[in-house]
Design an enzyme around this catalytic site. Structure first.
Site, PDB file in Angstrom:
ATOM      1  N   PRO A   1       0.833  -1.209   0.000  1.00 22.16           N
ATOM      2  CA  PRO A   1       0.000   0.000   0.000  1.00 22.16           C
ATOM      3  C   PRO A   1       0.862   1.251   0.000  1.00 22.16           C
ATOM      4  CG  PRO A   1      -0.922  -1.611   1.492  1.00 22.16           C
ATOM      5  CD  PRO A   1       0.392  -2.175   1.010  1.00 22.16           C
ATOM      6  N   CYS A   2       0.557   2.165  -0.924  1.00 23.17           N
ATOM      7  CA  CYS A   2       1.518   3.227  -1.235  1.00 23.17           C
ATOM      8  C   CYS A   2       1.041   4.622  -0.869  1.00 23.17           C
ATOM      9  CB  CYS A   2       1.812   3.189  -2.738  1.00 23.17           C
ATOM     10  SG  CYS A   2       0.313   3.292  -3.747  1.00 23.17           S
ATOM     11  N   GLN A   3      -0.156   4.777  -0.310  1.00 27.48           N
ATOM     12  CA  GLN A   3      -0.702   6.105  -0.079  1.00 27.48           C
ATOM     13  C   GLN A   3       0.204   7.032   0.727  1.00 27.48           C
ATOM     14  OE1 GLN A   3      -2.407   3.356  -0.068  1.00 27.48           O
ATOM     15  NE2 GLN A   3      -4.291   3.637  -1.243  1.00 27.48           N
TER      16      GLN A   3
ATOM     17  N   PHE B   1       3.213   7.646   0.472  1.00 30.45           N
ATOM     18  CA  PHE B   1       4.240   8.270  -0.361  1.00 30.45           C
ATOM     19  C   PHE B   1       3.664   8.912  -1.611  1.00 30.45           C
ATOM     20  CE2 PHE B   1       6.295   4.885   2.022  1.00 30.45           C
ATOM     21  CZ  PHE B   1       7.345   5.575   2.601  1.00 30.45           C
TER      22      PHE B   1
ATOM     23  N   ASN C   1       5.430   0.561  -6.999  1.00 30.67           N
ATOM     24  CA  ASN C   1       4.905   1.504  -6.028  1.00 30.67           C
ATOM     25  C   ASN C   1       4.902   2.905  -6.617  1.00 30.67           C
ATOM     26  OD1 ASN C   1       4.074   2.463  -3.348  1.00 30.67           O
ATOM     27  ND2 ASN C   1       4.902   0.503  -2.643  1.00 30.67           N
TER      28      ASN C   1
END
Length: 347
Positions: free
Chosen positions: A80-82, A84, A120
């Site tokens: 999960p990349c939120q 960054f 990502n």
């Protein structure tokens, strides 16, 4: 021999679908998002779908689930990349998602997969001592060959501009990222457009669905937003509206013009998000019909095949689509690994 895949943070299965299309055998998908995992199970009935938080999964438990693992083995991971994301205006250094990539270290040390694929958002590689470079340090210690860069999925045949940080690694051979196949330069295929991707799908009204096409369903919109769309030409946005329709919060702002915008038939789509069917959250309005994108249209712009069916409510399925790795992009990465496996890359 066919490469086996364990897909960490698998979501609804964009990465798995692409790697399978490249010729790999998907063994396991792991995620804690129950709605996304229902979609994964539906589309990968032969694979195991593990509903768990990776931080609570042990190597022994995974080993028990796998039994004897066919080799060569590939780990795919899109944590999960939120935290960054450049679109995240509420970054929190205490966000537990920041360290999820670190959890992958245990499994890499234990299983020593022949190949790895990470995807990502751009931004992770800008944090000097962050999780991405901690993972790089691990690869160096374990003597992996690897390559990484920020790539745009549109350069690989996806009808959507979607810039992502991508890493591929090999324990057994030199490896490099794939060269782009699409673009404006000589020798490349033209970018795939919105028209080429979704122009064939049946017309819809806002808040309706067409049962002849899986997930071809649109969200309702208010009367005032319907009126705004009627004043928005193909490729246009709120700058085309008469003054009385402009929102107060936009009157003194010149940026964020993608919100309430229509897509252009002749260009690739803008980056789809988890709100990809909501016209107020980006350039997600249909090029000519007065509505937002349907879930199926959004999925097609993510290069999902039409027989890939999403399970859940309209908001759940839109979220699954927006979080996914584009299938065609994952397929290109898979093919690059197969090329390296066959000894055709010289580094």
């Amino acid at each position: 021999m066919q490469t086996s895949v364990i897909d960490f943070f698998c979501g609804c299965g964009g990465t798995s679908a692409g790697l399978a299309k490249a010729g790999m055998n998907v063994l396991v998908g792991i995620d804690y998002d129950e709605s996304a995992l229902k979609t994964y199970k539906h589309n990968f009935p032969e694979a195991k779908a593990l509903s768990t938080d990776i931080s609570k999964l042990t190597c022994r438990q995974l080993e028990k689930e796998l039994g004897e693992v066919p080799r060569p083995l590939l780990f795919a991971a899109c944590a999960p990349c939120q935290p960054f994301s450049t679109q995240n205006r509420h970054k929190d250094s205490a966000d537990t998602r920041v360290v999820l990539l670190d959890e992958l270290h245990r499994f890499v040390r234990k299983f020593r997969p022949e190949y790895l694929v990470l995807e990502n958002v751009p931004g992770m590689q800008k944090v000097q001592h962050g999780p991405f470079f901690r993972f790089i340090d691990l690869l160096k210690k374990l003597r992996y060959n690897f390559d990484y860069d920020v790539l745009d999925a549109v350069d690989y045949g996806v009808p959507q501009s979607r810039r992502r940080l991508v890493l591929i690694a090999s324990k057994v051979s030199p490896i490099s990222l794939p060269q782009k196949t699409h673009g404006d330069e000589d020798g490349l295929i033209d970018y795939m457009t919105v028209k080429q991707a979704i122009g064939h799908l049946p017309a819809l009204e806002a808040g309706s669905c067409d049962a002849s096409v899986a997930n071809h369903q649109t969200a309702r919109i208010s009367d005032i937003n319907l009126l705004r769309l009627k004043h928005t030409p193909e490729g246009g946005d709120r700058r085309d509206w008469p003054d009385e329709l402009i929102l107060n919060c936009h009157k003194k702002k010149t940026g964020y013009t993608d919100t309430y915008g229509r897509l252009s038939w002749s260009e690739p789509a803008k980056t789809l998000t988890t709100k990809c069917i909501s016209i107020s959250n980006g350039r997600f309005a249909h090029p000519e019909q007065d509505r937002g994108l349907s879930v199926r249209e959004a999925a097609t712009l993510q290069s999902f095949p039409q027989d890939f069916e999403f399970i859940g409510t309209i908001s759940q399925t839109a979220r699954q689509v927006g979080n996914a790795v584009p299938v065609r992009f994952a397929e290109c990465l898979g093919k690059q690994i197969i090329t390296a496996k066959d000894g055709q890359i010289d580094g």
